[in-house]
Scaffold this active site. Structure first.
Site, mmCIF file in Angstrom:
data_model
loop_
_atom_site.group_PDB
_atom_site.id
_atom_site.type_symbol
_atom_site.label_atom_id
_atom_site.label_comp_id
_atom_site.label_asym_id
_atom_site.label_seq_id
_atom_site.Cartn_x
_atom_site.Cartn_y
_atom_site.Cartn_z
ATOM 1 C CG ASP A 1 -8.088 0.081 3.354
ATOM 2 O OD1 ASP A 1 -8.926 -0.628 2.771
ATOM 3 O OD2 ASP A 1 -6.853 -0.111 3.281
ATOM 4 C CE LYS B 1 -4.125 -2.117 1.909
ATOM 5 N NZ LYS B 1 -5.153 -2.123 2.954
HETATM 6 P P1 NDP Z 1 0.513 -4.365 8.722
HETATM 7 O O1 NDP Z 1 1.393 -5.522 8.409
HETATM 8 O O2 NDP Z 1 0.814 -3.024 8.161
HETATM 9 O O3 NDP Z 1 0.425 -4.203 10.334
HETATM 10 C C1 NDP Z 1 0.292 -5.326 11.169
HETATM 11 C C2 NDP Z 1 0.012 -4.869 12.588
HETATM 12 O O4 NDP Z 1 -0.216 -6.033 13.387
HETATM 13 C C3 NDP Z 1 1.167 -4.115 13.219
HETATM 14 O O5 NDP Z 1 0.659 -3.138 14.094
HETATM 15 C C4 NDP Z 1 1.884 -5.230 14.001
HETATM 16 O O6 NDP Z 1 2.640 -4.752 15.097
HETATM 17 C C5 NDP Z 1 0.704 -6.008 14.504
HETATM 18 N N1 NDP Z 1 1.042 -7.384 14.865
HETATM 19 C C6 NDP Z 1 1.426 -8.380 14.045
HETATM 20 N N2 NDP Z 1 1.634 -9.527 14.730
HETATM 21 C C7 NDP Z 1 1.398 -9.215 16.054
HETATM 22 C C8 NDP Z 1 1.469 -9.954 17.273
HETATM 23 N N3 NDP Z 1 1.817 -11.252 17.273
HETATM 24 N N4 NDP Z 1 1.148 -9.324 18.419
HETATM 25 C C9 NDP Z 1 0.790 -8.019 18.430
HETATM 26 N N5 NDP Z 1 0.708 -7.265 17.302
HETATM 27 C C10 NDP Z 1 1.020 -7.859 16.131
HETATM 28 O O7 NDP Z 1 -0.965 -4.856 8.296
HETATM 29 P P2 NDP Z 1 -2.238 -3.958 7.946
HETATM 30 O O8 NDP Z 1 -2.239 -2.773 8.840
HETATM 31 O O9 NDP Z 1 -2.343 -3.748 6.508
HETATM 32 O O10 NDP Z 1 -3.427 -4.970 8.353
HETATM 33 C C11 NDP Z 1 -3.752 -5.209 9.705
HETATM 34 C C12 NDP Z 1 -4.986 -6.102 9.768
HETATM 35 O O11 NDP Z 1 -6.107 -5.434 9.214
HETATM 36 C C13 NDP Z 1 -4.819 -7.410 9.000
HETATM 37 O O12 NDP Z 1 -5.354 -8.443 9.772
HETATM 38 C C14 NDP Z 1 -5.648 -7.191 7.759
HETATM 39 O O13 NDP Z 1 -6.185 -8.406 7.284
HETATM 40 C C15 NDP Z 1 -6.751 -6.275 8.256
HETATM 41 N N6 NDP Z 1 -7.326 -5.433 7.206
HETATM 42 C C16 NDP Z 1 -8.662 -5.516 6.952
HETATM 43 C C17 NDP Z 1 -9.239 -4.729 5.988
HETATM 44 C C18 NDP Z 1 -10.700 -4.832 5.730
HETATM 45 O O14 NDP Z 1 -11.171 -4.246 4.752
HETATM 46 N N7 NDP Z 1 -11.468 -5.519 6.536
HETATM 47 C C19 NDP Z 1 -8.461 -3.769 5.192
HETATM 48 C C20 NDP Z 1 -7.050 -3.739 5.561
HETATM 49 C C21 NDP Z 1 -6.527 -4.566 6.524
HETATM 50 P P3 NDP Z 1 4.222 -4.413 14.940
HETATM 51 O O15 NDP Z 1 4.285 -3.014 14.420
HETATM 52 O O16 NDP Z 1 4.737 -4.556 16.321
HETATM 53 O O17 NDP Z 1 4.785 -5.435 13.985
#
Ligand code: NDP
Length: 280
Positions: free
Chosen positions: A102, A66
């Site tokens: 989004d 993105k």
């Molecule tokens: P990113 O990869 O940009 O961010 C992931 C986030 O999850 C970060 O804040 C990361 O923290 C955190 N994270 C990952 N693993 C863990 C863990 N084990 N414990 C705690 N925190 C964790 O992903 P996106 O922001 O693009 O997407 C996030 C979610 O939103 C996804 O599940 C995606 O499927 C969903 N989504 C849904 C949409 C919809 O239309 N319904 C649209 C876009 C996304 P850290 O910074 O510490 O790594």
């Protein structure tokens, strides 16, 4: 001739977007097809230019591209710039335009379910791309304050700083203190990827300090119910999964491509069929 819309991401196999858009094309009689392409980072810009050269209408962009999508575009809407990321690209007159639906998709999904954001306090778990789009849209919709807790504290601080620079009220919270905010907020949003796998734990250890009537929203849409939502439901709280957000960001993508909203009901039904869920 038949026109093309695409989804670019890695992975894309799990995505409900082709089912939603193709059902909507069929229902509205548009001669278009929506295809998902698994594209690695090194190939992203080439893939986008290839789509433009083929005369595609546009593309949705998902994890992990993105931010790249914003960078590859000639122009971007204000909301895409504020989110620092784009999930929609449109190809028009040889130019690439970027937008981000989004955040507004999230707000519309809440409104559709009867939840207004004006004056509300939220706790946002996660500070990735989706969190960033959601936080800016919630503030645009009048949210009073957004607390952001992220496993990596730097990203939460950076998100708060970026919003601060725009005069917005976003407060970073240490990850280990996230449950302490529960008593302060009207809604808790899981914007982490924790919950994508059926056996993932909840990103919140417990709901005991949540106020009655607190809303739990998970951005994740999946065949299973996430532990986050299951536990919130167990505490008698209102819950909302990520289906509504996905449907509304798709319908809003049509505004970018065709100048009109996509058919929300058709898209929602197609997504529910794809996920094997009862319609809500
Ligand atoms: P990113 O990869 O940009 O961010 C992931 C986030 O999850 C970060 O804040 C990361 O923290 C955190 N994270 C990952 N693993 C863990 C863990 N084990 N414990 C705690 N925190 C964790 O992903 P996106 O922001 O693009 O997407 C996030 C979610 O939103 C996804 O599940 C995606 O499927 C969903 N989504 C849904 C949409 C919809 O239309 N319904 C649209 C876009 C996304 P850290 O910074 O510490 O790594």
């Amino acid at each position: 001739c038949t026109r093309l819309c695409a989804l670019l991401g890695a992975p894309v196999a799990h995505s409900g977007s082709p089912a939603m858009h193709n059902a909507a094309f069929a229902a509205t009689g548009r001669d278009a097809r929506y295809l998902a392409f698994h594209v690695e980072a090194a190939d992203f810009a080439t893939a986008v230019r290839g789509l433009a050269a083929l005369g595609a209408i546009g593309a949705n962009v998902t994890v992990p591209h993105k931010e790249r999508a914003l960078a590859v575009a000639a122009t971007a809407t204000a909301r895409a710039q504020r989110a620092g990321a784009a999930n929609v690209l449109s190809f028009r007159d040889g130019r690439i335009l970027a937008d981000n639906t989004d955040g507004e998709g999230f707000v519309r999904a809440l409104q559709e379910a009867g939840h207004e954001l004006a004056g509300r306090a939220l706790l946002l778990l996660g500070a990735g791309g989706a969190a960033r789009a959601v936080v800016t849209a919630c503030l645009d919709a009048g949210a009073r304050v957004v607390y952001v807790a992220n496993r990596s504290p730097d990203r939460a601080a950076e998100l708060a700083r970026a919003c601060d620079a725009q005069g917005r009220r976003v407060i970073p919270v240490a990850w280990q203190d996230r449950e302490r905010c529960l008593a302060e907020v009207d809604a808790v949003v899981n914007a982490t990827s924790l919950g994508l796998k059926p056996d993932d734990p909840s990103p919140l250890a417990g709901w005991s300090s949540a106020r009655p009537g607190t809303l739990a929203v998970d951005l994740i849409y999946a065949r299973h119910e996430t532990a986050f939502l299951a536990q919130a439901r167990g505490h008698g709280l209102s819950v909302l999964d990520g289906r509504g957000m996905l449907v509304w960001q798709a319908a809003l993508s049509w505004q970018c491509w065709f100048g009109e909203m996509g058919p929300v009901d058709v898209m929602a039904d197609a997504l529910d069929r794809f996920l094997g869920k009862e319609s809500v």
